[in-house]
Design an enzyme around this catalytic site. Structure first.
Site, PDB file in Angstrom:
ATOM      1  N   LYS A  15     -82.248  -1.833  31.655  1.00  0.00           N
ATOM      2  CA  LYS A  15     -81.717  -1.181  30.280  1.00  0.00           C
ATOM      3  C   LYS A  15     -82.279  -0.090  30.117  1.00  0.00           C
ATOM      4  O   LYS A  15     -81.814   0.902  29.614  1.00  0.00           O
ATOM      5  CB  LYS A  15     -82.333  -2.309  29.265  1.00  0.00           C
ATOM      6  CG  LYS A  15     -81.409  -1.693  27.810  1.00  0.00           C
ATOM      7  CD  LYS A  15     -79.827  -1.513  27.775  1.00  0.00           C
ATOM      8  CE  LYS A  15     -79.347  -0.859  26.646  1.00  0.00           C
ATOM      9  NZ  LYS A  15     -80.026  -0.918  25.467  1.00  0.00           N
ATOM     10  N   GLU A  62     -77.692   7.290  29.942  1.00  0.00           N
ATOM     11  CA  GLU A  62     -76.859   7.428  28.498  1.00  0.00           C
ATOM     12  C   GLU A  62     -77.346   8.833  28.043  1.00  0.00           C
ATOM     13  O   GLU A  62     -76.368   9.402  27.486  1.00  0.00           O
ATOM     14  CB  GLU A  62     -77.101   6.222  27.729  1.00  0.00           C
ATOM     15  CG  GLU A  62     -76.382   6.295  26.122  1.00  0.00           C
ATOM     16  CD  GLU A  62     -77.275   4.987  25.571  1.00  0.00           C
ATOM     17  OE1 GLU A  62     -76.907   3.932  25.717  1.00  0.00           O
ATOM     18  OE2 GLU A  62     -77.951   5.298  24.433  1.00  0.00           O
TER      19      GLU A  62
HETATM   20  O1  LIG Z   1     -79.952   0.875  23.463  1.00  0.00           O
HETATM   21  C1  LIG Z   1     -79.032   1.864  22.940  1.00  0.00           C
HETATM   22  C2  LIG Z   1     -77.760   2.144  23.593  1.00  0.00           C
HETATM   23  O2  LIG Z   1     -77.774   1.706  24.737  1.00  0.00           O
HETATM   24  C3  LIG Z   1     -79.516   2.061  21.517  1.00  0.00           C
HETATM   25  O3  LIG Z   1     -78.720   2.703  20.839  1.00  0.00           O
HETATM   26  C4  LIG Z   1     -80.694   2.911  21.503  1.00  0.00           C
HETATM   27  O4  LIG Z   1     -81.197   2.963  20.364  1.00  0.00           O
HETATM   28  C5  LIG Z   1     -80.346   4.116  22.126  1.00  0.00           C
HETATM   29  O5  LIG Z   1     -81.745   4.770  22.447  1.00  0.00           O
HETATM   30  P1  LIG Z   1     -82.073   6.157  21.589  1.00  0.00           P
HETATM   31  O6  LIG Z   1     -82.423   5.647  20.237  1.00  0.00           O
HETATM   32  O7  LIG Z   1     -83.382   6.654  22.196  1.00  0.00           O
HETATM   33  O8  LIG Z   1     -80.958   7.337  21.785  1.00  0.00           O
END
Ligand SMILES: O=C(CO)[C@H](O)[C@H](O)COP(=O)(O)O
Length: 315
Positions: A166, A173
């Site tokens: 993850k 992401e």
């Molecule tokens: O796990 C997630 C999406 O997959 C969460 O939205 C997470 O908060 C995203 O990371 P960040 O807050 O650092 O942008």
């Protein structure tokens, strides 16, 4: 099957709904009286039939660690705890060891899907023993998207592998979001393109760069075509930093993800000391003009010419 679910926020609350819709018996606990089914962890343990399965869905870090410590006291031999939050993978082995002292099993699960998961299902990455994964498969099958299991679920490896997967997912992401964001900025900067939201929407079907994140950007632009209602400040909750730290440990080059993380840090600065230093150095070595925060005339933003005495334009 029956499951206890701790943490009924944006993620946990929706997961309770999805599990119940699939016919599972979910008993939820949350400190907020308006959403909880029971009023304490002890009451949760008492309401569940042994051997119990309890899913923890609370913020990563101390909130998760303290919840697991509390569960070690109220659960018993043969029970199983699942950490479905965004815990750092390095927390998983200590948590598993603590629970293991009481004969309680442990799985770590990376859960992706955000607030849309209730309807669309959640992508799941699981770490732990095969036996524990098989025991809880009805829960995973209800949470994952419909379709072939392998397209929304993976038993990634032993304890820790789910959260490691993850973490990398979230690093990817960061990079994807940054690439779309940069494309949005360049399209917007070039006056040649008069309808940026339309271009991005056109990209969303058939193109090489179509994706769910792009669909979400298109959605955001429907409400606010230039995103003018938003401040350009972006937080992070740790996963990007952990990804980069792992990359350093393994000497794996991650230039895109690192740049995306640093772009977030930059977004929080009203003024950049580093870029002031670059401007100062150009002025020092080349006599190049600088822009003053408060100009010599007292007006913000004055451009000042070469500093006195140099007159040079060479570095
Ligand atoms: O796990 C997630 C999406 O997959 C969460 O939205 C997470 O908060 C995203 O990371 P960040 O807050 O650092 O942008």
């Amino acid at each position: 099957m029956q499951i206890g679910l701790i943490g009924l926020g944006r993620m946990g609350g929706n997961m309770r709904d999805r599990l119940r819709a699939a016919g599972h018996d979910v008993i939820g606990y949350d400190p907020r009286p308006e959403v909880t089914d029971v009023d304490s962890l002890t009451a949760l343990a008492a309401a569940l039939t042994a051997p119990r399965v309890v899913w923890v869905m609370v913020p990563s870090g101390e909130a998760t660690r303290s919840t697991i410590r509390a569960l070690a006291d109220v659960l018993e031999d043969g029970d199983l705890v699942i950490d479905g939050g965004n815990s750092r993978y390095t927390d998983d082995r200590p948590n598993a060891a603590l629970l293991g002292e009481h004969g309680i099993g442990f799985l770590d699960v990376g859960v992706s899907g955000g607030v849309w998961g209730k309807e669309n299902g959640y992508g799941l990455m699981v770490g732990g023993s095969r036996e524990n994964v098989e025991r809880t498969m009805p829960i995973f099958d209800a949470l994952r998207p419909e379709g072939p299991r392998e397209e929304g679920f993976a038993h990634a490896g032993p304890v820790g592998a789910g959260h490691f997967a993850k973490m990398v997912h979230n690093g990817v992401e960061y990079g994807l979001m940054q690439a779309y964001a940069e494309g949005f900025e360049l399209l917007s900067a070039a006056e040649l393109v008069t309808n940026v939201p339309a271009v991005l929407q056109a990209w969303s079907r058939g193109t090489v760069v179509r994706s769910w994140l792009l669909d979400l950007l298109v959605l955001a632009l429907q409400d606010d075509p230039t995103l003018a209602k938003l401040d350009d400040y972006v937080e992070d909750s740790g996963e990007g930093r952990w990804t980069i730290e792992e990359a350093i440990t393994h000497a794996v080059p991650l230039p895109v993800i690192a740049a995306a993380l640093f772009a977030r840090f930059e977004s929080r600065q009203d003024s950049s000391p580093a870029m002031r230093a670059v401007a100062a150095l150009r002025q020092q070595f080349g006599g190049h003009a600088v822009k003053h925060a408060v100009g010599p005339s007292g007006t913000p933003g004055d451009i000042a010419g070469p500093s006195s005495g140099t007159g040079s334009t060479q570095g």
